[in-house]
Structure formats: structure tokens, C-alpha cells
Design a protein around this motif. Structure first.
Motif, PDB file in Angstrom:
ATOM      1  N   ALA A   1      33.030   5.848  21.760  1.00  0.00           N
ATOM      2  CA  ALA A   1      32.452   6.963  22.511  1.00  0.00           C
ATOM      3  C   ALA A   1      32.229   6.510  23.943  1.00  0.00           C
ATOM      4  N   GLN A   2      32.665   7.337  24.883  1.00  0.00           N
ATOM      5  CA  GLN A   2      32.502   7.025  26.306  1.00  0.00           C
ATOM      6  C   GLN A   2      33.073   5.653  26.659  1.00  0.00           C
ATOM      7  N   GLY A   3      34.199   5.302  25.985  1.00  0.00           N
ATOM      8  CA  GLY A   3      34.840   4.028  26.268  1.00  0.00           C
ATOM      9  C   GLY A   3      34.153   2.831  25.647  1.00  0.00           C
ATOM     10  N   ARG A   4      33.073   3.034  24.865  1.00  0.00           N
ATOM     11  CA  ARG A   4      32.337   1.940  24.231  1.00  0.00           C
ATOM     12  C   ARG A   4      32.630   1.914  22.744  1.00  0.00           C
ATOM     13  N   VAL A   5      32.842   0.716  22.188  1.00  0.00           N
ATOM     14  CA  VAL A   5      33.014   0.556  20.748  1.00  0.00           C
ATOM     15  C   VAL A   5      31.626   0.490  20.120  1.00  0.00           C
ATOM     16  N   LEU A   6      31.334   1.482  19.259  1.00  0.00           N
ATOM     17  CA  LEU A   6      30.027   1.540  18.613  1.00  0.00           C
ATOM     18  C   LEU A   6      30.021   0.838  17.269  1.00  0.00           C
ATOM     19  N   GLY A   7      31.195   0.661  16.671  1.00  0.00           N
ATOM     20  CA  GLY A   7      31.281   0.027  15.360  1.00  0.00           C
ATOM     21  C   GLY A   7      32.605   0.366  14.707  1.00  0.00           C
ATOM     22  N   THR A   8      32.673   0.222  13.363  1.00  0.00           N
ATOM     23  CA  THR A   8      33.897   0.538  12.621  1.00  0.00           C
ATOM     24  C   THR A   8      33.529   1.294  11.350  1.00  0.00           C
ATOM     25  N   LEU A   9      34.478   2.092  10.870  1.00  0.00           N
ATOM     26  CA  LEU A   9      34.324   2.807   9.602  1.00  0.00           C
ATOM     27  C   LEU A   9      35.616   2.628   8.824  1.00  0.00           C
ATOM     28  N   SER A  10      35.518   2.139   7.574  1.00  0.00           N
ATOM     29  CA  SER A  10      36.724   1.841   6.801  1.00  0.00           C
ATOM     30  C   SER A  10      36.567   2.307   5.366  1.00  0.00           C
ATOM     31  N   PHE A  11      37.725   2.611   4.734  1.00  0.00           N
ATOM     32  CA  PHE A  11      37.769   3.035   3.341  1.00  0.00           C
ATOM     33  C   PHE A  11      38.845   2.226   2.627  1.00  0.00           C
ATOM     34  N   GLY A  12      38.584   1.925   1.345  1.00  0.00           N
ATOM     35  CA  GLY A  12      39.545   1.168   0.548  1.00  0.00           C
ATOM     36  C   GLY A  12      39.676   1.742  -0.850  1.00  0.00           C
ATOM     37  N   THR A  13      40.837   1.533  -1.455  1.00  0.00           N
ATOM     38  CA  THR A  13      41.085   2.015  -2.812  1.00  0.00           C
ATOM     39  C   THR A  13      41.680   0.894  -3.652  1.00  0.00           C
ATOM     40  N   SER A  14      41.327   0.893  -4.919  1.00  0.00           N
ATOM     41  CA  SER A  14      41.891  -0.091  -5.856  1.00  0.00           C
ATOM     42  C   SER A  14      42.828   0.567  -6.857  1.00  0.00           C
ATOM     43  N   THR A  15      43.147   1.863  -6.659  1.00  0.00           N
ATOM     44  CA  THR A  15      43.991   2.595  -7.609  1.00  0.00           C
ATOM     45  C   THR A  15      45.387   2.858  -7.085  1.00  0.00           C
ATOM     46  N   ARG A  16      45.647   2.659  -5.805  1.00  0.00           N
ATOM     47  CA  ARG A  16      46.984   2.886  -5.264  1.00  0.00           C
ATOM     48  C   ARG A  16      47.207   1.963  -4.070  1.00  0.00           C
ATOM     49  N   ASP A  17      48.480   1.793  -3.707  1.00  0.00           N
ATOM     50  CA  ASP A  17      48.833   0.836  -2.653  1.00  0.00           C
ATOM     51  C   ASP A  17      49.003   1.473  -1.285  1.00  0.00           C
ATOM     52  N   HIS A  18      48.939   2.809  -1.216  1.00  0.00           N
ATOM     53  CA  HIS A  18      49.216   3.471   0.061  1.00  0.00           C
ATOM     54  C   HIS A  18      48.262   4.643   0.267  1.00  0.00           C
ATOM     55  N   PHE A  19      48.078   5.000   1.547  1.00  0.00           N
ATOM     56  CA  PHE A  19      47.354   6.207   1.924  1.00  0.00           C
ATOM     57  C   PHE A  19      48.352   7.229   2.463  1.00  0.00           C
ATOM     58  N   SER A  20      48.062   8.503   2.230  1.00  0.00           N
ATOM     59  CA  SER A  20      48.892   9.545   2.830  1.00  0.00           C
ATOM     60  C   SER A  20      48.461   9.750   4.277  1.00  0.00           C
TER      61      SER A  20
END
Length: 817
Positions: free
Chosen positions: A262-281
């Protein structure tokens, strides 16, 4: 008769049934070609046909469908609603449309479909069959569910007073929607320069404690925060990637991490993971990106709110301690706070100043305009910048500069206005003093120009006599000592004339009074003439003097040839002056848009610590008492001024091996060369050779009149003189002349008035006589006045006989042609 009618009806019915049978066959053939689930039923609603797509979806054969009811495959949550709606449509004979989930035999999953049915009627309006379809709407329902998820969760996120806590609720919903088992949310701790775990799912509390702090560049999240880019890792369990070792240990097979910016500043990260498939759509990744973006907005909103709260407190603290007024208004422009310093200035209380009460102390002449402008500013949300006057408690009117800005929320709505009122009384005094100083400087500049103009006249007039007398004496046979003395006097006189010209030129340049003229001329001829002019000086010092013009330089250019020659003469003269061996070269090149002139020499060069003095007026590289080369120090300053007036730049650099290179560029302007530019008329003077040329010389200075008359008579021309403009007019009226030489400054009637009178009275054989003006005043305005008065040419004093005779011959040639 009755039998005939019955037979006819039977035949018609048979025909209708035959047509219906054909239509039914066509319908079934069409139904087999489309991917939708298609069925048909009798008039009583009992199904008797299902296409192969329907049978495959249900995992049944046509025989197994006998006695089957579609309600048994519906999702329990959809069953009763769908039956009720079908019953209503069947009973009323209306179209049926319903959304429901049907269990797929292959995997037992319920899949969303849109069911549609339409009755087929005979000519009497009676329903004879039902036709229906079931169209899969899984993607549409998923899109709707995603939209509902985002609207509900994000609206809660953006309105939450603790968005960092609301992130976990949102991420659990997203995780369920994406069929993910993990999520991680890290926030930047700017003081420590590390990432701190804010929320997560899918790992144990012990693991949470292990990864509570994460450094930039460590694991997928640390790398995404450091590089400010999304990282998508797939096939994790089989693909070696050191960044994924941490999530691989949790059994994650596909992982996507988005930086929150936001406003050129990195505020953090948000990530998601799955153990049931090898790819995301692509749709999965787009949802993650959207969520990460809105989380960043919510966090930034909270940060800004805290800053604004601190700022408001700071405003009030500042307002209590500074001398100028600080104020705050609501979105509609009503005052809610004014600092004590402003209240003290105008003698109001906080309550009296609130709303629009501050308008009561505005100057009557400013009140209406100020209030109207402020209301318009608050309506449009534009910046407030206005000057007006307030009545102080001292009874004086204080000029105030008011400035204000709207403070907006995340949606762009104005939350409040904040600004200052600055008492600019002292600034106004300084402004008035500066205006007076500027006026005084302009008067001083005008006085300097007037002084230089008068000095020009006073010096140039006797110099005309001096120079022309020297020129005439050099025509006489003299003994060597006398001739040597004459040559020395001539050189000194010319040096004095050059000094006067330089002083006047730099004065006009500094006053921005130099006007440029544009004419087409042949550049090669101009450069060649200059080389020939300096060739004798070069030969005397045993120096080479060469020219080089690149092929791409156009033959004909448009510029002020006189000023260009002046620059080149200065630079060439300097180069020859400071070069004792080797030579000087002038070169011209073109880029298509500009001309570049370079004057290179093999002379003494210029020390780097002295180069900054080159283009300054009255500055010289060697200012010592024993300097070897003379000069006023104005030449290069004049060159710089003229080049810049012509739209170019000038510079200097030392040359490798010794010497200097002066370079200047000018914008390139060209014309089609239909005729030879600046060509001189070669007129037939035969008509004039039958009689002597008669010249009228009007000059009030007796010495100038005598020396010019002597020079013209020695040339073979007949000269008649007049001591003022009135006498010149009288003699022009009484006698025929070929040329009139007219000084501008004369008693009774000056040269300009005399020229106007002559032009106004021209008629008959004397019409169009050439008038040549000469003056010690060389400003562009004077020259324009001369041309406007009807003069053909204007020469500046001191006069040179060669220049004067050339112009007279030109006038005679023009008259002859």
C-alpha cells in the motif's frame, strides 16, 4: 354424411400424430448432439426420454430409468423447493426454471444445474408433451459464491476497528472456498526489520512459535516480502526449491504467497497452501491476489487513521505554540477549531469563531468574495489558497494568506479540513520594497543605456573624422616614417572603435534590446569570406587557417547572418591571437535539427580553474599586470549572449595535444534556394555614367561634413552639403540628386523628420531617391525608426569610406535597374 365427417377427423388426427412422431425423432437426434442433460415427458408429467449425457451423468441405462424419479438425486437442501416449484409449473402449465444440485454418479459429488422445462401444446392449447434441459452452472455458482464471500468478508474487514484480527476470519473462509488446508499472514515490523506471524492455519502451536519471526529472504514469504513480488510454488513435493523447504515439511503440495503493498510500502504477506493438489487455477490465484490487496488496504487505513489521530493532536499542540493561526473545519467548511494565536489576533473566542463566525472580522471589501470562494472550495474539494484582510484587536487591517487542504478517508470522502492563516504584513512590506527596487533598477538600467547612447554619439562622431581622415591620408604618397605612423594611428583607431562597439553590444544584450533578423544566405560563402578576411593575419604569424563544412550541412540556411558573422569573427580573432604555432580550423556540421560550429586552435589553451571566467563580462584568464595579450574581456560574453539569443548554446574544452576548441550550436532553419541569397545586383550603370553622380550630404558637425565631402569628391562624385534637415529639404526641392546622406541628429529638423518630409513630397522624376542615414545610435529601435521614416540604408558611426561607397553604389545600381 356423418360417416364422412368422422373419417375426415380420424385422418387429421392421424396426420397430427405422424407429425408429432417425426418431430419427436428430430428432437431426440438433436438432443444427442448437445452436452446438456435433456429429457422429455408425456402430458401427465411422466418422463419417457433421457439423452445419453443425462444417462452418463446419472450412471444409469435407459431401462434402469423406468420408475426413477429425479427428486431422489437432488441435494437434500434443494429437494423440496425444486419439487414444489415443478408441481406449481406443471399444474398451471407454465414454464419451469429452477437451480438445484444433482448428484453425479461418477464421484458422488453434487453439481449445480439450472433446470428448465417448457410445455408443448396442440392447436387447441392442450399440453401434449413436456421438454426440458439441465445445464451445468458450477462455474457461475462458484463465481457468485466467490463474490458473496468477498463482499461479506471484505466489507467486515474494511469496517473493522482491528483489521489485523479480522484477517484470520477472512482467511478461513477463503481457505474453505479454495479447498486449501493452510494459510499464513505475516506483518512487517519496521522497527526490527523482520516479519512477524499475525495469523495462520494448518500447523501446530509449536510450529507457530518456531516461525513467529521470519527474516527477509528466508522461505517463500520472506522472499516475497523482500522482492515485492508474488511467488507461486507448485509440485513442491517433487520439485527442488530451497525456498519451499519449510512448507514442504508441512505436507504442502502447492503454495502461493502475495506481498501486501500500500502506498509503495510492503505491509506483509498473505499465502495459501494445499495438500490435496499440485496446482492452483488462475481463478484461485486471482482470488488470493484480491484478498491480499484488500487486506493491505484495510491495514493501511488503520495506520492512516492512527496517524491522523496523532496529527490532530499534533495540530492542536502546534496551534498552541506558534504565532500564526492554525484551523480545522468540518467537511462542509464550518470551523471547529482555531488556534489561540489567531483568536488573539482578531479578538474572538473559540465559540465566536466556530461555524462561519470568522467572517465577521473580514474586511468589508473582502468578505463576500472570501466566503463565496471558501464555499466553492469545500464543494469541489480543491486546495484553499486565498488572500484577504482581517480586522485585528489593534484596529488595523492585517493581510492574511490562508491555505488549507482536505483530509480524506480511504474512499476519497473529505473527513475534515486543516490549514493555516499567515499574517503577511511584513511580506507585503518586503514586496513593496522589492517593487521599488525593481523600478529603481529599471530606471538605472535606462539611465545606463541613455548614457551609453550619448557616449556612443559623442565618441563615434569625432572617430568618423579621425578614421576617414586616416583613410584619405593613406591614399597619398608619403615617406616611410610618416606611413608607418599613419598605420599605427589607423590600428589604434580601429581598436578604439572595436572597444566602443563591444561596450555597446554587451549593454544591449544585457538589456535584452538586441533584435534578430532572419534571412536566407549561403553558409559556405559566409565562412569562406571570414577565412579570407583573417588569412592575412594568419600568414603574418605563419599559421594555417582552414575551413571544413560537412556534406550534410545545407547550402542555404536562414539566420541572422550579421550576428553569426560577429560571433565567428570574435572566436576566430581570439584563436589567432592566442596561437603562435600550428593553425586554426573552423568546421561546421549538422544533426538535421541543429548546426554545430567548432573553432579549434593549437594555441596556449586555458587552465581548467580559469575556464569559468571565459564567458563573463570584463573577465580575462590572465589579469596580471604583465599579461601578454590585450582585450576588453567582452568578446566571449558577447558571443555567449548572441548565441543564446539565436536559440543556441556555446561551450569550450581543451584540445588533446594543446590548444582549445570553442563550440556553439544553433537551431537549423532552411529554405528552398531558388535564387542566390544575399547576391548583389550587378546593374548596368551606363545610364548614370553620362553625368556625374550628385550627392546631398546633410550633417551639422563641420568636421564630419568636411572629411566626408573630401572623400566623396576624391572618389569622383559631386557633393552638395546642408547643415540641418530644413536646408536639406530645401536643396532637395530645388536641385536633382542621386543620393541623400542624412545624419539623424541635426538642429531645427532632424534626419528622421527630413526623411519623412522628402518621402511625403516625392513626385515626378525625383520620386524614389535613395536616402542613407548614419548615426552614432545603433539600437534596433533607432534602425527601425529610420526604415519607417523611409530611409533605404542606415550606417553607424564611425563611418568607413569603403562601407559608405559600397552602399552608395548599391543605391545607384538599384536605381538603374
Amino acid at each position: 354424411m356423418h360417416m364422412s365427417t368422422t373419417t375426415e377427423k380420424t385422418d387429421k388426427q392421424a396426420g397430427r400424430e405422424a407429425r408429432l412422431a417425426v418431430e419427436d425423432i428430430n428432437f431426440r437426434q438433436l438432443a444427442e448432439t448437445i452436452p446438456h442433460l435433456v429429457w422429455s415427458a408425456r402430458a401427465d408429467g411422466v418422463s419417457d426420454y433421457y439423452n445419453s449425457s443425462f444417462l452418463k451423468f446419472l450412471g444409469k441405462t435407459l431401462e434402469e430409468m423406468h420408475g426413477w424419479t429425479w427428486a431422489e438425486t437432488l441435494h437434500p437442501d434443494d429437494r423440496q423447493r425444486s419439487i414444489d416449484n415443478w408441481t406449481a409449473a406443471f399444474t398451471s402449465g407454465s414454464d419451469y426454471c429452477e437451480e438445484y444440485r444433482i448428484r453425479r454418479a461418477a464421484d458422488g459429488r453434487y453439481v449445480w444445474h439450472e433446470g428448465r422445462a417448457k410445455p408443448l401444446r396442440d392447436t387447441a392449447g392442450k399440453i401434449v408433451r413436456w421438454f426440458g434441459t439441465c445445464t451445468e452452472i458450477k462455474e457461475r455458482k462458484r463465481a457468485e459464491a466467490k463474490q458473496e464471500l468477498l463482499v461479506e468478508a471484505i466489507s467486515h474487514l474494511l469496517t473493522s476497528q482491528e483489521p489485523q484480527h479480522a484477517i484470520e476470519t477472512l482467511c478461513h473462509k477463503v481457505m474453505a472456498f479454495l479447498d486449501c488446508q493452510f494459510f499464513f499472514n505475516f506483518l512487517v515490523d519496521e522497527e526490527r526489520g523482520r516479519l512477524c506471524l499475525n495469523a495462520c492455519a494448518g500447523i501446530s502451536k509449536e510450529e507457530e512459535r518456531k516461525i513467529h519471526w521470519l527474516d527477509y529472504g528466508v522461505a517463500v514469504c520472506g522472499c516475497a516480502a523482500r522482492d515485492v513480488c508474488r511467488i507461486v510454488a507448485e509440485d513442491i513435493q517433487s520439485t527442488p526449491d530451497p525456498r519451499t523447504e519449510l512448507v514442504k515439511s508441512y505436507g504442502v503440495r502447492a503454495y502461493a504467497c502475495h506481498p501486501m503493498v500500500a502506498q509503495g510500502r510492503v505491509l506483509g504477506t498473505l499465502s495459501f497452501g494445499t495438500s490435496t493438489r499440485d496446482h492452483f487455477s488462475a481463478d484461485d490465484l486471482e482470488l488470493m491476489k484480491t484478498v491480499a490487496g484488500h487486506v493491505a488496504i484495510a491495514l493501511e487505513r488503520k495506520r492512516i487513521e492512527l496517524l491522523l489521530r496523532d496529527s490532530e493532536e499534533l495540530y492542536r499542540a502546534i496551534g498552541e505554540s506558534i504565532d500564526y493561526g492554525v484551523w480545522v473545519c468540518d467537511p462542509e467548511g464550518r470551523n471547529t477549531y482555531a488556534s489561540p494565536s489567531f483568536l488573539k489576533l482578531v479578538g474572538l473566542t473559540q465559540e465566536q469563531c466556530s461555524n462561519f463566525g470568522w467572517g465577521d472580522v473580514l474586511h468589508p471589501d473582502d468578505a463576500e468574495d472570501t466566503v463565496a470562494a471558501w464555499k466553492e472550495c469545500t464543494r469541489t474539494g480543491s486546495l484553499w489558497n486565498f488572500e484577504h484582510r482581517y480586522r485585528g484587536v489593534d484596529g488595523e487591517w492585517h493581510p492574511i494568506l490562508a491555505r488549507g487542504v482536505p483530509v480524506r478517508d480511504d474512499h476519497g470522502n473529505i473527513r475534515f479540513w486543516a490549514g493555516i492563516n499567515l499574517d503577511i504584513a511584513e511580506f507585503k512590506k518586503v514586496e513593496e520594497a522589492l517593487a521599488e527596487a525593481k523600478l529603481a533598477a529599471e530606471k538605472a538600467s535606462q539611465a545606463k543605456s541613455d548614457f551609453l547612447a550619448n557616449m556612443s554619439h559623442d565618441i563615434r562622431t569625432p572617430m568618423t573624422v579621425f578614421l576617414m581622415a586616416l583613410e584619405q591620408l593613406q591614399q597619398i604618397e608619403l615617406e616611410p616614417v610618416a606611413r608607418k605612423l599613419l598605420e599605427l594611428a589607423d590600428k589604434s583607431a580601429k581598436a578604439l572603435r572595436e572597444l566602443v562597439d563591444d561596450v555597446l553590444d554587451i549593454s544591449q544584450i544585457e538589456a535584452c534590446r538586441v533584435k534578430l533578423s532572419e534571412e536566407a544566405f549561403t553558409l559556405r560563402f559566409c565562412v569562406r569570406d571570414l577565412v579570407e578576411m583573417f588569412s592575412l593575419a594568419a600568414q603574418e604569424k605563419r599559421l594555417s587557417l582552414t575551413e571544413s563544412i560537412a556534406p550534410e550541412v545545407p547550402p542555404v540556411i536562414v539566420a541572422d547572418q550579421c550576428r553569426l558573422r560577429q560571433v565567428l569573427i570574435n572566436l576566430l580573432g581570439n584563436a589567432l591571437k592566442f596561437t603562435n604555432q600550428g593553425g586554426v580550423e573552423i568546421s561546421v556540421s549538422s544533426t538535421g535539427e541543429a548546426l554545430t560550429f567548432a573553432i579549434a586552435d593549437t594555441g596556449i589553451g586555458i587552465p581548467e580553474d580559469k575556464q569559468h571566467l571565459l564567458f563573463q563580462s570584463f573577465s580575462q584568464v590572465d589579469n596580471s599586470f604583465h599579461r601578454q595579450h590585450g582585450g576588453s574581456g567582452l568578446g566571449l560574453a558577447i558571443c555567449k549572449g548572441l548565441v543564446e539569443l539565436m536559440g543556441g548554446t556555446i561551450s569550450m574544452r581543451n584540445r588533446e595535444g594543446g590548444g582549445s576548441i570553442f563550440t556553439f550550436t544553433l537551431p537549423l532553419k532552411t529554405v528552398a534556394a531558388k535564387t542566390s541569397p544575399n547576391g548583389t545586383h550587378t546593374a548596368d550603370l551606363g545610364s548614370l555614367s553620362a553625368r556625374p553622380v550628385r550627392i546631398l550630404l546633410a550633417e551639422d558637425e563641420s568636421m564630419v561634413r568636411d572629411i566626408v565631402s573630401l572623400a566623396l569628391t576624391h572618389h569622383g562624385w559631386n557633393v552638395e552639403t546642408a547643415v540641418n534637415g530644413r536646408e536639406a529639404i530645401a536643396k532637395w526641392r530645388s536641385e536633382p540628386f542621386d543620393v541623400i546622406l542624412m545624419d539623424l541628429q541635426m538642429p531645427e529638423i532632424n534626419g528622421l523628420e527630413a526623411a519623412r518630409t522628402i518621402r511625403a513630397g516625392e513626385a515626378g522624376p525625383g520620386r524614389g531617391i535613395a536616402i542613407i542615414g548614419f548615426t552614432a545610435h545603433t539600437s534596433e529601435r533607432i534602425i527601425e525608426d529610420c526604415i519607417a521614416a523611409g530611409m533605404n540604408y542606415v550606417l553607424s558611426k564611425p563611418l568607413h569610406f569603403d562601407d559608405l561607397s559600397e552602399v552608395i553604389n548599391q543605391c545607384l545600381a538599384d536605381k538603374s535597374s
